[in-house]
Design an enzyme around this catalytic site. Structure first.
Site, PDB file in Angstrom:
ATOM      1  CB  THR A  29      -5.159   7.071 -13.570  1.00  0.00           C
ATOM      2  OG1 THR A  29      -4.629   8.345 -13.275  1.00  0.00           O
ATOM      3  CG2 THR A  29      -6.111   7.162 -14.735  1.00  0.00           C
ATOM      4  CE  LYS A  83     -10.183  15.194  -7.539  1.00  0.00           C
ATOM      5  NZ  LYS A  83     -10.403  16.045  -6.375  1.00  0.00           N
ATOM      6  CB  ALA A 122      -3.559   7.801  -5.423  1.00  0.00           C
ATOM      7  CB  VAL A 140      -4.932   1.741  -7.855  1.00  0.00           C
ATOM      8  CG1 VAL A 140      -4.835   0.370  -7.211  1.00  0.00           C
ATOM      9  CG2 VAL A 140      -5.476   2.763  -6.857  1.00  0.00           C
ATOM     10  CD  GLU A 181      -6.808  -9.215   1.034  1.00  0.00           C
ATOM     11  OE1 GLU A 181      -6.875  -8.566   2.110  1.00  0.00           O
ATOM     12  OE2 GLU A 181      -7.480 -10.235   0.819  1.00  0.00           O
ATOM     13  CB  VAL A 210     -10.151  -6.730  -3.382  1.00  0.00           C
ATOM     14  CG1 VAL A 210     -11.507  -7.405  -3.214  1.00  0.00           C
ATOM     15  CG2 VAL A 210      -9.596  -6.274  -2.038  1.00  0.00           C
ATOM     16  CG  ASP A 218     -14.756  10.104  -0.968  1.00  0.00           C
ATOM     17  OD1 ASP A 218     -15.836  10.589  -1.358  1.00  0.00           O
ATOM     18  OD2 ASP A 218     -13.819   9.839  -1.743  1.00  0.00           O
ATOM     19  CG  ASN A 270     -14.207   5.313  -2.560  1.00  0.00           C
ATOM     20  OD1 ASN A 270     -13.477   4.997  -3.513  1.00  0.00           O
ATOM     21  ND2 ASN A 270     -14.355   6.561  -2.151  1.00  0.00           N
ATOM     22  CG  ASP A 285     -10.491   6.247  -2.034  1.00  0.00           C
ATOM     23  OD1 ASP A 285      -9.421   6.743  -1.626  1.00  0.00           O
ATOM     24  OD2 ASP A 285     -11.166   6.737  -2.960  1.00  0.00           O
TER      25      ASP A 285
HETATM   26  N1  LIG Z   1      -7.013  -3.327  -2.925  1.00  0.00           N
HETATM   27  C1  LIG Z   1      -7.571  -3.223  -4.126  1.00  0.00           C
HETATM   28  N2  LIG Z   1      -7.880  -4.320  -4.853  1.00  0.00           N
HETATM   29  C2  LIG Z   1      -8.428  -4.204  -6.077  1.00  0.00           C
HETATM   30  N3  LIG Z   1      -8.720  -3.039  -6.670  1.00  0.00           N
HETATM   31  C3  LIG Z   1      -8.445  -1.911  -5.992  1.00  0.00           C
HETATM   32  C4  LIG Z   1      -7.867  -1.937  -4.703  1.00  0.00           C
HETATM   33  N4  LIG Z   1      -7.696  -0.674  -4.280  1.00  0.00           N
HETATM   34  C5  LIG Z   1      -8.153   0.110  -5.262  1.00  0.00           C
HETATM   35  N5  LIG Z   1      -8.616  -0.627  -6.307  1.00  0.00           N
HETATM   36  C6  LIG Z   1      -9.176  -0.112  -7.571  1.00  0.00           C
HETATM   37  O1  LIG Z   1      -8.666   1.163  -7.818  1.00  0.00           O
HETATM   38  C7  LIG Z   1      -9.730   2.123  -7.796  1.00  0.00           C
HETATM   39  C8  LIG Z   1      -9.248   3.406  -7.137  1.00  0.00           C
HETATM   40  O2  LIG Z   1      -8.861   3.162  -5.809  1.00  0.00           O
HETATM   41  P1  LIG Z   1      -9.233   4.167  -4.653  1.00  0.00           P
HETATM   42  O3  LIG Z   1      -8.543   3.702  -3.416  1.00  0.00           O
HETATM   43  O4  LIG Z   1     -10.715   4.331  -4.590  1.00  0.00           O
HETATM   44  O5  LIG Z   1      -8.518   5.498  -5.142  1.00  0.00           O
HETATM   45  P2  LIG Z   1      -9.077   6.899  -5.679  1.00  0.00           P
HETATM   46  O6  LIG Z   1      -8.635   7.873  -4.640  1.00  0.00           O
HETATM   47  O7  LIG Z   1      -8.403   7.091  -6.988  1.00  0.00           O
HETATM   48  O8  LIG Z   1     -10.584   6.806  -5.790  1.00  0.00           O
HETATM   49  C9  LIG Z   1     -10.860   1.435  -7.051  1.00  0.00           C
HETATM   50  O9  LIG Z   1     -12.137   1.890  -7.432  1.00  0.00           O
HETATM   51  C10 LIG Z   1     -10.678  -0.004  -7.442  1.00  0.00           C
HETATM   52  O10 LIG Z   1     -11.253  -0.259  -8.687  1.00  0.00           O
HETATM   53 MG   LIG Z   2     -11.986   5.940  -4.716  1.00  0.00          MG
END
Ligand SMILES: Nc1ncnc2c1ncn2[C@@H]1O[C@H](COP(=O)(O)OP(=O)(O)O)[C@@H](O)[C@H]1O
Ligand SMILES: [Mg+2]
Length: 290
Positions: free
Chosen positions: A75, A77, A79, A81, A178, A180, A221, A226, A238
């Site tokens: 979780t 700020k 979004a 995931v 996807e 990851v 960022d 990220n 991100d």
């Molecule tokens: N495509 C993905 N596959 C696996 N884990 C992901 C993926 N996208 C995001 N995550 C997990 O979710 C976290 C937050 O995603 P991120 O895009 O960095 O959003 P935020 O804006 O909250 O930092 C990542 O650090 C990672 O652990």
């Molecule tokens: Mg991030």
């Protein structure tokens, strides 16, 4: 007669609390799937709201597929995931997806039909509520804009061959990409948690950043949080705030900051090739901003 058409026949444009309750309780799940949490949303996206073709083989695009929620990955700020699986019941066709859901506190309704706002503004007596909902509407729009920005960035980078998760589709404030990680749902570690193979990961990162800079782009960022590391491969995530280095007045400073963030980290971990100034200079040169 359904409630909303009664209202419409009276020429009433503004929604009141009952309408909102009714609209919210309109159960999207009424004709929901026999298993899973919702039908696959694949057909809710237009071609431009789907990822680049060819669609990967692993991606489940069958309309009979259902999406099943497996919980929160992280979780943040703006979004959250979530991990979901999309599969065709009774078959072994299944894939894991990361669902990044940009948060906006209020009703999706207002995003879908801004016409409601016009009706509201015309009615003095409803002004307070209209203002309240305009705020909600504003938040919704902002959340959707972030989602669009990130989805477009993912598509662009994917097509450039930069290592990003495949962008599957966008529906409103939700991006599906996807996943990851492992097939049993363990997300790949962030670079910040990795200590092996750093020399090679550094090379992968510089190559990706050079490609980005060559396109006039900076991540905006970039940090060891990220960047994911999956089976020795670096994956950049991100990207909603991706920066056009040429058009943005502060473009070059974003490029520098990204370079310094990551190079400083790698240098501290003992990667001899990592030097903040050298990387910053290289990227400025690649972007044409020497
Ligand atoms: N495509 C993905 N596959 C696996 N884990 C992901 C993926 N996208 C995001 N995550 C997990 O979710 C976290 C937050 O995603 P991120 O895009 O960095 O959003 P935020 O804006 O909250 O930092 C990542 O650090 C990672 O652990
Ligand atoms: Mg991030």
């Amino acid at each position: 007669m359904p409630k909303h058409s009664q209202h419409r026949s009276r020429g009433k444009f503004a929604l009141d609390a009952d309408d909102i309750e009714w609209l919210e309780s309109t159960p999207e799940t009424d004709d929901g799937p026999p298993e899973g949490d919702r039908w696959s949303t694949w057909d809710q996206s237009t071609p431009t709201e789907k990822g680049p073709k060819p669609y990967p083989d692993w991606l489940v695009t069958e309309l009979a597929a259902v999406d099943t929620e497996h919980g929160l990955l992280k979780t943040g700020k703006e979004a959250d995931v979530h991990l979901i699986s999309r599969g065709v019941p009774g078959t072994d066709r299944v894939c894991l997806l990361a669902a990044k859901r940009y948060r906006s506190s209020e009703h999706r309704l207002f995003h879908r039909d801004s016409g409601y706002l016009e009706g509201r503004r015309a009615r003095e007596s409803r002004m307070n509520r209209a203002m309240a909902n305009r705020t909600a509407f504003g938040k919704q729009v902002i959340a959707a804009q972030w989602a669009v920005a990130e989805f477009e960035a993912l598509c662009r980078l994917w097509e450039l061959g930069v290592p990003v998760p495949y962008p599957v589709q966008i529906v409103g404030t939700e991006i599906l990409q996807e996943f990851v990680g492992t097939p049993d749902g363990y997300a790949a570690p962030r670079l910040a948690q990795v200590s092996d193979g750093l020399d090679d990961l550094w090379k992968q990162l510089v190559e990706a950043m050079v490609t980005l800079a060559g396109e006039g782009l900076a991540h905006g960022d970039l940090s060891p949080y990220n960047l994911l590391v999956h089976e020795g491969r670096l994956v950049i995530i991100d990207l909603p705030q991706i920066v056009d280095v040429i058009a943005h007045p502060a473009g070059p400073s974003f490029l520098d900051r990204d370079a310094r963030n990551v190079a400083t980290w790698f240098a501290a971990k003992g990667v001899a090739a990592a030097d903040p100034d050298t990387l910053a200079d290289l990227l400025r040169k690649e972007s044409g901003r020497t």
